[in-house]
Design a protein around this motif. Structure first.
Motif, PDB file in Angstrom:
ATOM      1  N   GLY A  28      62.906   2.122 -34.267  1.00  0.00           N
ATOM      2  CA  GLY A  28      63.463   2.826 -33.116  1.00  0.00           C
ATOM      3  C   GLY A  28      62.541   2.841 -31.915  1.00  0.00           C
ATOM      4  N   GLN A  29      61.236   2.846 -32.158  1.00  0.00           N
ATOM      5  CA  GLN A  29      60.306   2.828 -31.029  1.00  0.00           C
ATOM      6  C   GLN A  29      60.394   1.516 -30.259  1.00  0.00           C
ATOM      7  OE1 GLN A  29      56.281   4.509 -31.955  1.00  0.00           O
ATOM      8  NE2 GLN A  29      57.210   5.019 -33.935  1.00  0.00           N
ATOM      9  N   LEU A  30      60.570   0.422 -30.997  1.00  0.00           N
ATOM     10  CA  LEU A  30      60.742  -0.876 -30.340  1.00  0.00           C
ATOM     11  C   LEU A  30      62.064  -0.921 -29.575  1.00  0.00           C
ATOM     12  CD1 LEU A  30      59.576  -3.225 -33.255  1.00  0.00           C
ATOM     13  CD2 LEU A  30      58.208  -2.317 -31.355  1.00  0.00           C
ATOM     14  N   TYR A  31      63.108  -0.364 -30.190  1.00  0.00           N
ATOM     15  CA  TYR A  31      64.432  -0.353 -29.564  1.00  0.00           C
ATOM     16  C   TYR A  31      64.415   0.452 -28.271  1.00  0.00           C
ATOM     17  CZ  TYR A  31      69.419   0.636 -28.937  1.00  0.00           C
ATOM     18  OH  TYR A  31      70.677   0.773 -28.411  1.00  0.00           O
ATOM     19  N   VAL A  32      63.855   1.635 -28.325  1.00  0.00           N
ATOM     20  CA  VAL A  32      63.852   2.523 -27.160  1.00  0.00           C
ATOM     21  C   VAL A  32      63.032   1.919 -26.021  1.00  0.00           C
ATOM     22  CG1 VAL A  32      62.937   4.728 -26.323  1.00  0.00           C
ATOM     23  CG2 VAL A  32      64.332   4.649 -28.397  1.00  0.00           C
TER      24      VAL A  32
END
Length: 675
Positions: free
Chosen positions: A360-364
């Motif tokens: 999720g950190q990469l996505y955000v």
């Protein structure tokens, strides 16, 4: 605890770069998707979406297809791009990128997975073979939980105490079955017979893949089905479990153990790493009494077969291709899915489900902007003000209960996009060459993290969904509404869209989640998330009268042949749809566009608002999936989510000139008013 999932004036739009390459501008309400041969007052869902549905058959790899499916696919494609990048390069051991990239890489190494066959679970099956008494059966069932190998017999977890929401407590709940619902075992029908046959074939296949002789595998399937049917008979229905008072049963560990003499929780809980707790919550005490009796009368050899089956079904997706195919054949019989989802897509979703706050950190970082978060904060505040005004103006509720409702509304916590504090998965090790082991370590890590929270304050910064998720939820024990980054896209919202589209889309979603705080379940929790009655008896009775009207409206809808919507199972979501759409419309009418009559693409502002709502639910589904959702899904089918709420809103009638004689017309006095 149950989690329910989905300034005055115009929303101030944050500045963002909207320049695009020579692509045509998006049509937020596209006539080409509509079937204008259908009167909006006869079938609003078909009017808004009919042509799109006719031109867009369900893809073979999907069980339903529409707005949510398209957005889910777009997010999956985004995750695949991120995973491809991180999996093709080396990263420091233990880093976010290494653990995400290597989990995906191990999942895609089908050559290594195929070579192993079912070797990864052979030691577990051998361990079960050595069991020689009932205590061995029970100890195995508890041990498997701590090792990430399965969860037979019952469900176990650590979560908030509904009546003390700042404290964590051990929870026991009914389980032990495989088919989606107890009715799949207990009700006689051609549909259920087909499902049962597919299930028994699935059991047969997996056992034969491990070298069990055909006759023995057939007998194993009958043994397992007999045990699970007995467990299903002891389970409460989904409707019964909608009442949080019914499922809140606190016992001392010693007292509960007396009710289940073969399941001695005083001894079992420490084996499951639960220490320092002398009480526990039991969702369905009667289930455990029945299961205890079943343990005593069922031969140990039958329980060994049952335990092996739990290992097989839990592991099948991580084993060689014949196990994976057998799992798909079974799930396809349930859902109607024709073609298996490509492995890379399945594995992208698996990584999201396993390490969601790493991925999720990469996505955000790539796909979610501060501008989108600022937009949502402003919009949520608008909706809160409007819901507060509607509560104040209710004619059926007393001032005493209104004051408490407003206090609860003011106490809402709002989470948008992604967590302020990311989960680090400290101690979780991922290896590029060990797919099965990776999944087992993920399960063990989650289990150990859960039990580590015992005797600790509840961490209310935690999220129940990952950032790419196309959904939203309300959590009553935190009194919070949560909107992951994944849903903050068209058709729910777009910076370039007019207010009618955004309020009819994401505005109604926000209103929906807020209304969950006051639906038949959520209303039983007070401002600080405690399961405690804050209603006067008269107001509670008046609410129930209105809720029963909603139940009756949805019960009348036919989904498939003789199957109807279950109005009691879907009540919470139906109340939230009705309340959310009302609140969003009232907030929209405060905007400049909402107060005008200026048409865009030939539609008035009010028409665009309701059409935006309808296109959110644009969808079709396979018959098998429709039948299963009637049993298991607390959400009504999409066409009824689009159609039913609007029939209770006067403004919809005016917007589309809906008149007596139109199929969806309801007399003004029959229109349901709740929030």
């Amino acid at each position: 605890m149950s989690v329910s999932a989905f300034t005055i004036g115009g929303v101030k739009k944050a500045k963002t770069n909207t320049k695009k390459a020579a692509n045509p501008p998006r049509k937020f309400i596209d006539r080409a998707n509509m079937d204008r041969s259908v009167k909006p007052g006869d079938n609003f869902f078909e009017y808004a979406n009919g042509t799109w549905i006719k031109k867009n058959p369900i893809p073979g790899k999907e069980t339903r297809w529409g707005s949510f499916g398209i957005l889910n696919q777009e997010n999956t494609d985004r995750l695949l791009a991120l995973l491809k990048t991180v999996s093709e390069t080396q990263h420091p051991k233990g880093s976010l990128e290494q653990r995400v990239g290597d989990l995906y890489g191990s999942a895609m190494d089908t050559v290594a997975i195929e070579k192993l066959g079912y070797d990864p679970i052979k030691p577990i099956l051998a361990r079960i073979d050595k069991i020689n008494d009932l205590n061995g059966v029970i100890n195995e069932a508890t041990f498997e939980r701590t090792q990430g190998e399965g969860d037979p017999l019952f469900r176990f977890g650590v979560g908030q105490d509904d009546k003390h929401p700042n404290k964590n407590i051990t929870n026991l709940n009914q389980g032990g079955t495989t088919l989606p619902d107890r009715d799949n075992y207990l009700k006689s029908s051609a549909r259920n017979t087909k499902i049962q046959d597919a299930y028994k074939q699935y059991i047969y296949n997996l056992f034969t893949f491990t070298g069990v002789a055909p006759n023995a595998a057939t007998q194993n399937a009958e043994t397992i089905f007999k045990i699970e049917t007995a467990l299903a008979k002891a389970q409460l229905s989904r409707v019964a479990m909608r009442d949080p008072q019914v499922t809140y049963n606190k016992f001392s560990v010693a007292d509960f153990s007396k009710t289940t003499p073969h399941l001695n929780w005083v001894e079992l809980l420490p084996q499951m790493k639960v220490v320092g707790q002398d009480t526990l919550l039991v969702g369905q005490p009667g289930f455990f009494k029945a299961e205890d009796s079943l343990l005593a009368v069922t031969p140990v050899d039958d329980w060994k077969v049952y335990l092996k089956w739990n290992v097989l079904k839990s592991s099948a997706g991580a084993l060689s291709s014949q196990f994976v195919k057998a799992s798909f054949d079974y799930s396809g019989a349930l859902s109607g899915q024709k073609v298996q989802t490509p492995r890379n897509e399945r594995m992208a979703r698996l990584v999201d489900g396993s390490e969601g706050e790493l991925l999720g950190q990469l996505y955000v970082a790539k796909y979610f902007t501060p501008a989108a978060k600022a937009y949502m904060v402003n919009l949520v505040n608008n909706l809160k003000v409007t819901l507060g005004e509607r509560i104040k103006n209710l004619t059926w509720m007393s001032d005493e209960t209104k004051a408490r409702a407003l206090k609860k509304l003011a106490a809402f916590t709002v989470k948008i996009g992604y967590p302020d504090k990311w989960q680090t998965y400290a101690g979780l090790e991922i290896y590029r060459n060990d797919y099965y082991g990776n999944l087992k370590r993920v399960s063990k890590w989650r289990y150990n993290y859960g039990v580590s929270q015992i005797n600790k304050p509840v961490d209310k910064k935690r999220w129940g969904m990952t950032p790419p998720t196309v959904n939203a939820y309300y959590n009553p024990t935190n009194n919070e509404i949560v909107f992951p980054a994944g849903i903050l896209q068209f058709p729910f919202f777009d910076f370039g869209a007019d207010d009618a589209v955004n309020y009819g889309g994401i505005g109604a979603v926000i209103g929906h989640e807020m209304t969950h705080g006051f639906d038949d379940q959520g209303r039983q929790y007070d401002a600080d998330g405690t399961l405690r009655d804050w209603w006067t008896k008269d107001d509670a009775n008046k609410f129930k009268i209105r809720a029963d009207q909603v139940v009756a409206q949805y019960n009348a809808f036919t989904v498939l042949d003789t199957l109807h919507v279950n109005g009691k199972l879907t009540l919470g979501e139906n109340l939230a749809d009705l309340g959310g759409l009302n609140v969003a419309y009232a907030a929209f009418k405060k905007t400049k566009e909402g107060q005008s009559n200026k048409k865009i693409d030939g539609f008035t502002p009010d028409q665009r608002f309701f059409l935006s709502w309808a296109q959110v639910w644009r969808s079709s589904q396979r018959a098998e999936m429709a039948a299963q959702r009637v049993l298991t899904d607390p959400h009504s089918p999409e066409q009824y989510r689009a159609n039913a709420p609007v029939t209770n809103i006067d403004a919809w009638y005016a917007a589309f000139n809906v008149q007596p004689g139109d199929k969806m017309y309801k007399k003004p006095e029959d229109r349901i008013k709740v929030w």
